[in-house]
Scaffold this motif. Structure first.
Motif, PDB file in Angstrom:
ATOM      1  N   MET A 215     -10.917 -43.490  11.018  1.00 39.12           N
ATOM      2  CA  MET A 215     -11.957 -44.208  10.996  1.00 39.12           C
ATOM      3  C   MET A 215     -11.568 -45.580  10.940  1.00 39.12           C
ATOM      4  N   GLN A 216     -13.116 -46.507  11.997  1.00 39.99           N
ATOM      5  CA  GLN A 216     -12.780 -47.684  12.091  1.00 39.99           C
ATOM      6  C   GLN A 216     -13.895 -48.345  10.747  1.00 39.99           C
ATOM      7  N   CYS A 217     -15.368 -48.405  11.203  1.00 35.79           N
ATOM      8  CA  CYS A 217     -16.831 -48.144  10.130  1.00 35.79           C
ATOM      9  C   CYS A 217     -16.705 -47.283   8.966  1.00 35.79           C
ATOM     10  N   ALA A 218     -15.972 -46.485  10.083  1.00 36.86           N
ATOM     11  CA  ALA A 218     -15.785 -44.395   9.480  1.00 36.86           C
ATOM     12  C   ALA A 218     -17.806 -44.301   9.266  1.00 36.86           C
ATOM     13  N   TYR A 219     -19.129 -45.206   9.763  1.00 42.12           N
ATOM     14  CA  TYR A 219     -20.441 -44.519  10.013  1.00 42.12           C
ATOM     15  C   TYR A 219     -20.735 -42.837  10.667  1.00 42.12           C
ATOM     16  N   CYS A 220     -19.498 -43.005  11.530  1.00 44.43           N
ATOM     17  CA  CYS A 220     -19.873 -41.608  11.955  1.00 44.43           C
ATOM     18  C   CYS A 220     -18.987 -40.773  11.292  1.00 44.43           C
ATOM     19  N   THR A 221     -17.768 -40.930   9.775  1.00 41.58           N
ATOM     20  CA  THR A 221     -16.971 -39.967   9.515  1.00 41.58           C
ATOM     21  C   THR A 221     -17.344 -38.958   8.526  1.00 41.58           C
TER      22      THR A 221
ATOM     23  N   ILE B 244     -20.903 -39.170  17.955  1.00 38.75           N
ATOM     24  CA  ILE B 244     -20.078 -40.222  18.614  1.00 38.75           C
ATOM     25  C   ILE B 244     -19.669 -40.944  17.425  1.00 38.75           C
TER      26      ILE B 244
ATOM     27  N   ARG C 246     -18.597 -44.770  18.121  1.00 42.84           N
ATOM     28  CA  ARG C 246     -18.226 -46.257  18.997  1.00 42.84           C
ATOM     29  C   ARG C 246     -17.353 -47.172  18.553  1.00 42.84           C
ATOM     30  N   CYS C 247     -16.606 -47.154  18.230  1.00 45.56           N
ATOM     31  CA  CYS C 247     -15.233 -47.697  17.284  1.00 45.56           C
ATOM     32  C   CYS C 247     -14.019 -47.549  18.383  1.00 45.56           C
ATOM     33  N   GLY C 248     -14.268 -46.450  18.505  1.00 43.08           N
ATOM     34  CA  GLY C 248     -13.425 -45.043  19.287  1.00 43.08           C
ATOM     35  C   GLY C 248     -11.685 -44.762  19.091  1.00 43.08           C
ATOM     36  N   THR C 249     -12.179 -44.113  17.621  1.00 42.55           N
ATOM     37  CA  THR C 249     -11.312 -43.187  17.078  1.00 42.55           C
ATOM     38  C   THR C 249     -11.088 -41.882  17.699  1.00 42.55           C
ATOM     39  N   HIS C 250     -11.060 -41.527  18.364  1.00 40.96           N
ATOM     40  CA  HIS C 250     -11.444 -40.548  19.263  1.00 40.96           C
ATOM     41  C   HIS C 250     -10.084 -39.935  18.916  1.00 40.96           C
ATOM     42  N   PRO C 251      -9.146 -40.479  19.700  1.00 37.50           N
ATOM     43  CA  PRO C 251      -7.492 -39.741  19.668  1.00 37.50           C
ATOM     44  C   PRO C 251      -7.575 -39.235  17.889  1.00 37.50           C
ATOM     45  N   ARG C 252      -7.997 -40.115  16.995  1.00 38.51           N
ATOM     46  CA  ARG C 252      -7.432 -40.456  15.632  1.00 38.51           C
ATOM     47  C   ARG C 252      -7.678 -38.525  15.556  1.00 38.51           C
TER      48      ARG C 252
END
Lengths: 159, 711
Positions: free
Chosen positions: A98-104, A134, A136-142
């Motif tokens: 996660m980065q902003c974690a809004y999608c988490t 979605i 948006r921060c691009g943490t897909h591989p993680r």
């Protein structure tokens, strides 16, 4: 108009008063204070609002509250049991998925749904299952790594 | 180690500030006489910490100077908990964690006892905003200095109170100890809740990066648990007793004036507050659904004027030059006749932060408190004070950690809207933009046109270099390559959409044009693209990342099958050095371009948190992939045509390639920021790889919104 007066959320029957056509998302957030479920698009395209209804992931922003009546609803707030995080929550922390974690929340709820039907999904299966979510921060591989880690840990009998 | 760099907060603000007309001009005095009930909840924080600030006269100044007293930045409670105050904000770049590490390092204590208060205009020192990758080079250093000064002060206090030699006392594990007298006391016990009343000296014994024990390590996100459990309250999750939900009635298109409005149906609805003030029309109601319903009943008519379209935007930019000052570094020599030339373009794109703009506003008399997601809480405070004609002291803006921004949340639209509605409703009002509003009424990364011309000598050295950017901006404009003659210019133009900063600003556009054109020149000179770059580079740090990325990638790549291609690109911006290699596959039948593998090498001085940094470099690549391949705002006649995630394609799981990151840790160099620069390499690397695979040079971002047309 027809009303919904109670919903079973995270194992508890909650009283409320909503139009059957009101979105489940708005009822969870406004009336039940369950703000872990997020608004992202309102058209079922981003997955931020994902909750489980009878164990299956649903986009709560396009789910009429009437459709969830009498069913078992699980939100992100209901995953941890007695303070013990769900393996997916643990795995998201471990992988820093996660980065902003809004999608988490939506990612985790979608992944819970996936692991219930496929306890050891391939990378391709995971990507397919989360394609509608979605980040948006691009943490897909993680996120993929976290789902794989959780799958391994759940198979090990932790849950 | 050169730590004593300039840490003035005034970093080229004009490059980051949003330029545009004020969103609203309210006619408050006539329409709304501020007859407040006076019974509203008192919400301005009056906790001990605030009172202490006010009583001691150490409330933050209104100037742009960084406060010099330790207590403006740090407070140590009697229970030992350290509160850190910074005007920077958290939008996912993980500075809450990296700043915690910085303070823990210098205070020689555990990170678990440190709490960072961010972006609260009442409690934190003034800060211009969180942009330009400035947090790590400035705020991290500032907080380390404050923490080091606090540590030295605590040692003084201990030595005095125990009457032991100052040089014998040591700080460690949250305590000051003296081995000889066997005295030991926690920071909390030594201070007993008193303020850290001392100035931060200019010269502080900061720990060099080679000796870091907390920084330089992969500390997990300090409040990660709140995010995975859904407990964290984002701006859009905020709630206040009696709160209403607000909706704004939007114009039918951009650049219009309201000519007619019929509010009567909404005004008749029970519990609904309707506000019309100038061209602003909004409603507030006890539920979001009712507010939406009420807003939908309002009939409006707007003036219409023809406006440019995304189909003709590049001609529009080129034909509407502004006389405004441009950045340039021009020689008097013009392009030789044999120069190679090309034109590159970039489309308008949207930040599309997953959390749209959101604000909750509450008035108490003429005091206003707003919780909102913004990169500039102090800037939004100014906007609010100006719009509502109240003093800055009467406005408090708080920024809960927000669902991303990427340069797209410098402004305070939703804050103003919520405050205007709250003023009329005499109750707290929350406004959360819909996705369509966010796609339409936020601002965009500027479109741009870039002309490049250059010549290369027989030895593969750049001789003449000319580079002109129309509209998209000056960041990353100047080439890092050693050309003998350079003409580089940013030419402002009129522009058709509301535009502002975006992750990396124009560095993405400028690197796309420059690094693609370098590839064109390399092919013309029959040189390997990496070799051509290295021949023209004098900057050893940039050379190092190119070499590191190439090594990891296995440059120049091994073509296993047709339709595969390999590209390389890189650059330096905001103190960060990036090189990115891409492998792509083109499906002949459909023209679909798939990015197979990305390798990025990045160097930004001493690494503060390697895992956080790796996350930023990965994320920059993935975000950059969208703008490189398919993201574009389509507009026509003042309307956005694809204002939805179903119509505006962002990178999703299946778009994401294998990504490998090489981090170069230069502990001998000051730490630079890393949230932006790693985004600049991927677009040209992919474009160069597509050329390698197909011989087709794509000079327009996005490159393949509908797949590649193969001739």
């Amino acid at each position: 108009m027809a009303r919904v007066t109670s919903l079973v959320v995270n194992g508890v029957t909650r009283q409320l008063d909503a139009d059957t056509q009101s979105s489940l998302l708005s009822v969870l957030r406004e009336q039940l204070d369950l703000t872990g479920t997020k608004y992202g698009c309102g058209e079922g395209q981003c997955g931020a609002c994902t909750v489980l209804i009878d164990g299956k992931p649903h986009r709560s922003c396009i789910t009429p509250t009437g459709d969830a009546e009498g069913k078992i609803i699980t939100t992100i707030e209901g995953l941890a049991k007695e303070g013990r995080l769900h393996p997916l929550q643990e795995a998201f922390l471990f992988e820093e998925a996660m980065q902003c974690a809004y999608c988490t929340s939506g990612m985790i709820m979608s992944a819970v749904g996936l692991l219930q039907t496929d306890p050891s999904p391939s990378e391709t299966k995971i990507k397919d299952a989360l394609e509608g979510n979605i980040c948006r921060c691009g943490t897909h591989p993680r996120i993929v790594a976290a789902v794989q880690r959780a799958a391994r840990s759940m198979k090990g009998g932790a849950h | 180690m050169n730590e004593q760099q300039n840490i003035s907060p005034a970093i080229e603000p004009e490059r980051y500030e949003f330029r545009g007309a004020r969103a609203y001009i309210f006619d408050l005095t006539r329409r709304d006489l501020f007859k407040f009930l006076g019974a509203g909840a008192l919400i301005l924080c009056t906790n001990a910490k605030t009172s202490a600030f006010q009583e001691s006269g150490r409330s933050q100044s209104q100037t742009n100077d960084l406060p010099k007293d330790i207590s403006a930045w740090l407070h140590i409670g009697e229970n030992g908990e350290v509160s850190v105050f910074t005007g920077k904000v958290e939008v996912g770049q993980n500075i809450r964690t990296s700043l915690t590490q910085a303070v823990a390092e210098e205070l020689r204590m555990q990170t678990s006892q440190i709490r960072v208060v961010m972006g609260d205009t009442l409690l934190t020192p003034f800060d211009m905003g969180t942009f330009g990758s400035r947090t790590t080079p400035t705020m991290n250093l500032q907080l380390r200095k404050a923490a080091a000064a606090a540590r030295e002060m605590l040692k003084d206090l201990a030595a005095q109170s125990w009457n032991v030699p100052r040089e014998h006392v040591v700080a460690g594990d949250g305590k000051i100890s003296d081995a000889l007298s066997k005295n030991s006391a926690t920071y909390g016990a030594l201070l007993k809740g008193r303020e850290l009343a001392r100035l931060i000296p200019d010269q502080d014994p900061l720990l060099p990066a080679t000796e870091w024990k907390v920084s330089g390590k992969p500390l997990p996100k300090v409040d990660g648990r709140a995010f995975v459990t859904g407990a964290h309250k984002y701006p859009s999750d905020q709630k206040r007793p009696g709160m209403l939900y607000g909706k704004v009635v939007r114009p039918s298109k951009f650049e219009t004036k309201l000519v007619f409005a019929d509010l009567s149906a909404a005004e008749k609805m029970s519990g609904v507050i309707v506000v019309r003030d100038g061209d602003f029309i909004g409603v507030a109601a006890p539920s979001d659904e009712l507010a939406s319903h009420a807003a939908a009943t309002i009939k409006t008519d707007w003036t219409a004027a023809p406006q440019p379209s995304s189909k003709t935007v590049f001609d529009y930019l080129r034909n509407n030059l502004e006389a405004r000052e441009s950045y340039n570094s021009s020689s008097k020599i013009s392009a030789p006749a044999n120069a190679l030339s090309a034109t590159y373009t970039v489309a308008y794109i949207s930040h599309a932060p997953l959390e749209p703009r959101a604000a909750l506003a509450e008035w108490d008399g003429d005091k206003l408190t707003v919780w909102t997601g913004t990169q500039r809480p102090f800037g939004v405070r100014e906007e609010l004070a100006s719009v509502f004609r109240i003093s800055l002291e009467n406005v408090r803006v708080l920024m809960p950690d927000t669902g991303s921004a990427y340069g797209g949340k410098h402004t305070g639209e939703s804050a103003i809207e919520a405050a205007r509605l709250a003023r009329a409703a005499k109750k707290p009002v929350k406004v959360v933009w819909t996705r369509k509003e966010e796609f339409t009424w936020a601002y965009f990364r500027p479109a741009g046109v870039i002309d490049v011309r250059a010549t290369v000598g027989a030895g593969g050295q750049l001789e003449y270099w000319e580079f002109t950017n129309f509209n998209s901006g000056g960041s990353g404009l100047n080439t890092p390559y050693a050309a003998e003659v350079r003409n580089e210019q940013f030419q402002p133009t009129k522009y058709p959409l509301r535009q502002g900063s975006y992750r990396g600003l124009a560095a993405t556009a400028n690197h796309f044009a420059r690094e693609s054109f370098m590839d064109e020149l390399a092919h013309q000179a029959k040189l390997d693209p990496l070799e051509f770059r290295l021949r023209n580079l004098r900057d050893e740090r940039l050379k190092a990342v190119f070499e590191a990325a190439a090594k990891k990638f296995g440059w120049p790549g091994n073509k296993k099958s047709s339709g595969r291609g390999f590209g390389i690109a890189g650059g330096v911006e905001k103190g960060g050095y990036i090189a990115t290699c891409a492998e792509i596959a083109v499906e002949r039948a459909t023209g679909a371009v798939r990015v197979v593998r990305i390798v990025s090498a990045f160097e930004c001085g001493a690494i503060v948190n390697p895992e956080g940094l790796r996350n930023q470099v990965e994320g920059s690549n993935i975000m950059g992939l969208g703008g490189a391949l398919f993201e574009a705002i389509e507009f026509e006649d003042g309307r956005i045509l694809n204002a939805a995630f179903s119509k505006y394609r962002v990178p999703r799981f299946q778009d994401v390639p294998q990504i490998e990151i090489v981090l170069i840790d230069r502990k001998d160099l000051p730490s630079a920021g890393a949230g932006e620069t790693p985004i600049v390499g991927i677009a040209p690397a992919i474009g160069n790889a597509i050329f390698d695979a197909t011989g087709t040079r794509l000079r327009s971002l996005p490159m393949v919104p509908n797949g590649l047309r193969i001739s």
